[in-house]
Design a protein around this motif. Structure first.
Motif, mmCIF file in Angstrom:
data_model
loop_
_atom_site.group_PDB
_atom_site.id
_atom_site.type_symbol
_atom_site.label_atom_id
_atom_site.label_comp_id
_atom_site.label_asym_id
_atom_site.label_seq_id
_atom_site.Cartn_x
_atom_site.Cartn_y
_atom_site.Cartn_z
ATOM 1 N N ILE A 149 14.951 5.891 1.778
ATOM 2 C CA ILE A 149 13.583 4.997 1.124
ATOM 3 C C ILE A 149 13.118 6.356 0.102
ATOM 4 C CG2 ILE A 149 11.348 3.587 0.896
ATOM 5 C CD1 ILE A 149 12.733 2.791 4.070
ATOM 6 N N SER A 150 12.948 6.092 -0.737
ATOM 7 C CA SER A 150 12.294 6.860 -1.833
ATOM 8 C C SER A 150 11.313 6.607 -2.768
ATOM 9 C CB SER A 150 13.914 7.111 -2.949
ATOM 10 O OG SER A 150 15.035 8.174 -2.244
ATOM 11 N N ASN A 151 10.497 7.600 -3.739
ATOM 12 C CA ASN A 151 9.613 7.453 -4.315
ATOM 13 C C ASN A 151 8.675 6.626 -4.271
ATOM 14 O OD1 ASN A 151 11.514 8.862 -6.342
ATOM 15 N ND2 ASN A 151 12.483 6.369 -7.003
ATOM 16 N N LEU A 152 8.430 6.924 -2.645
ATOM 17 C CA LEU A 152 7.029 6.983 -2.199
ATOM 18 C C LEU A 152 5.797 7.616 -2.904
ATOM 19 C CD1 LEU A 152 8.026 5.935 2.039
ATOM 20 C CD2 LEU A 152 7.354 4.738 0.287
ATOM 21 N N THR A 153 4.487 6.658 -3.095
ATOM 22 C CA THR A 153 3.469 7.688 -3.320
ATOM 23 C C THR A 153 2.277 7.474 -2.201
ATOM 24 O OG1 THR A 153 2.696 6.187 -4.501
ATOM 25 C CG2 THR A 153 3.908 7.220 -5.958
ATOM 26 N N ASN A 158 0.131 5.797 -2.897
ATOM 27 C CA ASN A 158 -0.748 4.175 -3.108
ATOM 28 C C ASN A 158 -0.017 3.574 -2.790
ATOM 29 O OD1 ASN A 158 -2.920 5.407 -5.012
ATOM 30 N ND2 ASN A 158 -1.082 5.394 -7.091
ATOM 31 N N VAL A 159 0.781 3.504 -2.089
ATOM 32 C CA VAL A 159 1.863 1.924 -1.277
ATOM 33 C C VAL A 159 2.465 3.159 0.185
ATOM 34 C CG1 VAL A 159 2.434 1.132 -3.471
ATOM 35 C CG2 VAL A 159 4.040 3.385 -2.553
ATOM 36 N N TYR A 160 2.819 1.745 0.668
ATOM 37 C CA TYR A 160 3.073 2.322 2.182
ATOM 38 C C TYR A 160 4.424 0.964 2.020
ATOM 39 C CZ TYR A 160 0.322 -1.634 3.666
ATOM 40 O OH TYR A 160 0.256 -2.790 3.844
ATOM 41 N N VAL A 161 5.515 1.241 3.133
ATOM 42 C CA VAL A 161 6.616 -0.557 3.944
ATOM 43 C C VAL A 161 6.307 -0.211 5.098
ATOM 44 C CG1 VAL A 161 7.961 1.111 1.680
ATOM 45 C CG2 VAL A 161 7.966 2.096 4.110
ATOM 46 N N THR A 162 7.237 -1.660 5.487
ATOM 47 C CA THR A 162 7.070 -2.008 5.905
ATOM 48 C C THR A 162 8.811 -2.417 6.110
ATOM 49 O OG1 THR A 162 6.842 -4.596 5.823
ATOM 50 C CG2 THR A 162 5.330 -2.931 6.971
ATOM 51 N N VAL A 163 9.471 -1.921 7.466
ATOM 52 C CA VAL A 163 10.760 -2.181 7.909
ATOM 53 C C VAL A 163 11.651 -2.649 8.129
ATOM 54 C CG1 VAL A 163 12.541 -0.642 7.923
ATOM 55 C CG2 VAL A 163 11.084 0.634 6.645
ATOM 56 N N TYR A 164 12.163 -4.011 8.135
ATOM 57 C CA TYR A 164 12.423 -4.267 9.032
ATOM 58 C C TYR A 164 13.812 -4.427 8.938
ATOM 59 C CZ TYR A 164 14.263 -9.521 11.820
ATOM 60 O OH TYR A 164 14.621 -10.008 12.090
ATOM 61 N N GLU A 165 14.739 -4.582 10.531
ATOM 62 C CA GLU A 165 16.191 -4.266 10.978
ATOM 63 C C GLU A 165 16.359 -5.641 12.121
ATOM 64 O OE1 GLU A 165 18.666 -1.192 14.150
ATOM 65 O OE2 GLU A 165 16.889 -0.689 13.184
ATOM 66 N N ASN A 202 9.458 12.857 2.828
ATOM 67 C CA ASN A 202 8.805 14.246 3.166
ATOM 68 C C ASN A 202 8.934 14.435 1.238
ATOM 69 O OD1 ASN A 202 9.438 16.885 2.428
ATOM 70 N ND2 ASN A 202 11.059 16.898 2.711
ATOM 71 N N ASN A 203 7.066 14.497 0.736
ATOM 72 C CA ASN A 203 7.012 14.672 -0.968
ATOM 73 C C ASN A 203 7.869 12.777 -1.577
ATOM 74 O OD1 ASN A 203 6.546 17.083 -0.692
ATOM 75 N ND2 ASN A 203 8.354 17.767 -0.513
ATOM 76 N N GLY A 204 7.753 12.470 -0.769
ATOM 77 C CA GLY A 204 8.025 10.605 -0.834
ATOM 78 C C GLY A 204 9.431 10.181 -0.467
ATOM 79 N N THR A 205 9.918 11.064 0.067
ATOM 80 C CA THR A 205 11.938 10.600 0.755
ATOM 81 C C THR A 205 11.147 10.561 1.889
ATOM 82 O OG1 THR A 205 12.306 11.715 -1.319
ATOM 83 C CG2 THR A 205 14.081 11.160 0.693
ATOM 84 N N LEU A 206 11.569 9.228 2.750
ATOM 85 C CA LEU A 206 11.388 8.973 4.139
ATOM 86 C C LEU A 206 12.643 8.635 4.659
ATOM 87 C CD1 LEU A 206 10.594 7.715 6.627
ATOM 88 C CD2 LEU A 206 9.785 5.778 5.471
ATOM 89 N N THR A 229 6.291 0.148 9.928
ATOM 90 C CA THR A 229 5.264 0.465 9.192
ATOM 91 C C THR A 229 5.212 2.396 8.951
ATOM 92 O OG1 THR A 229 3.861 -1.046 8.782
ATOM 93 C CG2 THR A 229 3.187 0.305 7.718
ATOM 94 N N TYR A 230 6.014 2.400 7.455
ATOM 95 C CA TYR A 230 5.723 3.837 6.996
ATOM 96 C C TYR A 230 5.151 3.875 6.005
ATOM 97 C CZ TYR A 230 9.936 4.091 10.239
ATOM 98 O OH TYR A 230 10.727 3.972 11.233
ATOM 99 N N THR A 231 4.274 5.575 5.757
ATOM 100 C CA THR A 231 3.353 5.478 4.897
ATOM 101 C C THR A 231 3.756 6.993 4.264
ATOM 102 O OG1 THR A 231 2.280 6.974 6.072
ATOM 103 C CG2 THR A 231 1.638 4.909 6.169
#
Length: 218
Positions: free
Chosen positions: A54-58, A60-67, A82-86, A75-77
């Protein structure tokens, strides 16, 4: 009394308007959410697994990842990246697994719903990668760790072996061997038109000579 009621009503309307303005998600957050991307990357050097990147995180935002494999949501913030790359390691490679990433924000006015929805999936591991014929021919497309045959083009192991052996045989042939095979396989497609053209040409010549003889005889 009426003036007091009217004033209270106006104040309430203004308050509602202010709330609506404050409840609007700002453009920067929306842009940050739109720029988030996800991709499934196969790792085939050494251990065989996938990375869900997952790229370009800031901030300002967070993500939830469903598998969908184990029906879990995590949930990941930005702090997890690593500098916006998860990078999320995915080790279960024996079935195709689908991921759904929802992008959210805690910024005022942006909390109500997902700002972006992203999807990706892994591919099922190719068991034939371990076959001896693939160990000997690792460059073949159908021997890649995550090769998937197009729908309707699946093969039995016997068909797979025959195709690979035929492919390796053809690669071992010289230019002249290949040319001779083509001639033997397609000579009829060349010979038949030549025969037809020759017959037609012969008929034309015969008709021409016949007419010429008639004219000379007169």
């Amino acid at each position: 009394m009426k003036k007091i009621i009217y004033s209270i009503f106006v104040i309430m309307l203004l308050g509602i308007s202010v709330l609506k303005v404050n409840a609007t998600c700002n453009d920067q957050v929306l842009l940050d959410a739109k720029n988030v991307t996800v991709e499934a990357i196969p790792m085939t050097e050494g251990d065989i697994y996938y990375i869900i990147r997952i790229s370009n995180l800031t901030p300002n935002v967070y993500v939830t990842v469903y598998e969908d494999d184990n029906e879990t949501t995590t949930t990941y913030t930005y702090e997890d990246s690593n500098n916006g790359t998860l990078d999320i390691e995915h080790w279960y490679i024996y079935e195709r697994v689908y991921y759904t990433v929802n992008v959210y924000s805690d910024i005022d006015g942006c909390q109500d719903e997902s700002l972006n929805v992203l999807k990706t999936n892994t591919k099922k591991f190719n068991d034939r990668w371990r076959y001896s014929i693939c160990v000997e021919n690792p460059e073949l497309e159908k021997c890649q760790p995550f090769y998937e045959a197009p729908v309707g083009e699946e093969q039995t192991d016997e068909e797979f072996y025959e195709e690979v052996q035929q492919q390796k045989y053809e690669e071992s042939l010289s230019f002249w061997d290949k040319a001779w095979i083509i001639v033997k396989e397609y000579y009829l497609y060349v010979l038949i038109p030549i025969i037809i053209i020759s017959v037609c040409y012969g008929i034309v010549i015969y008709v021409y000579k016949t007419k010429r003889s008639d004219v000379d005889g007169k």
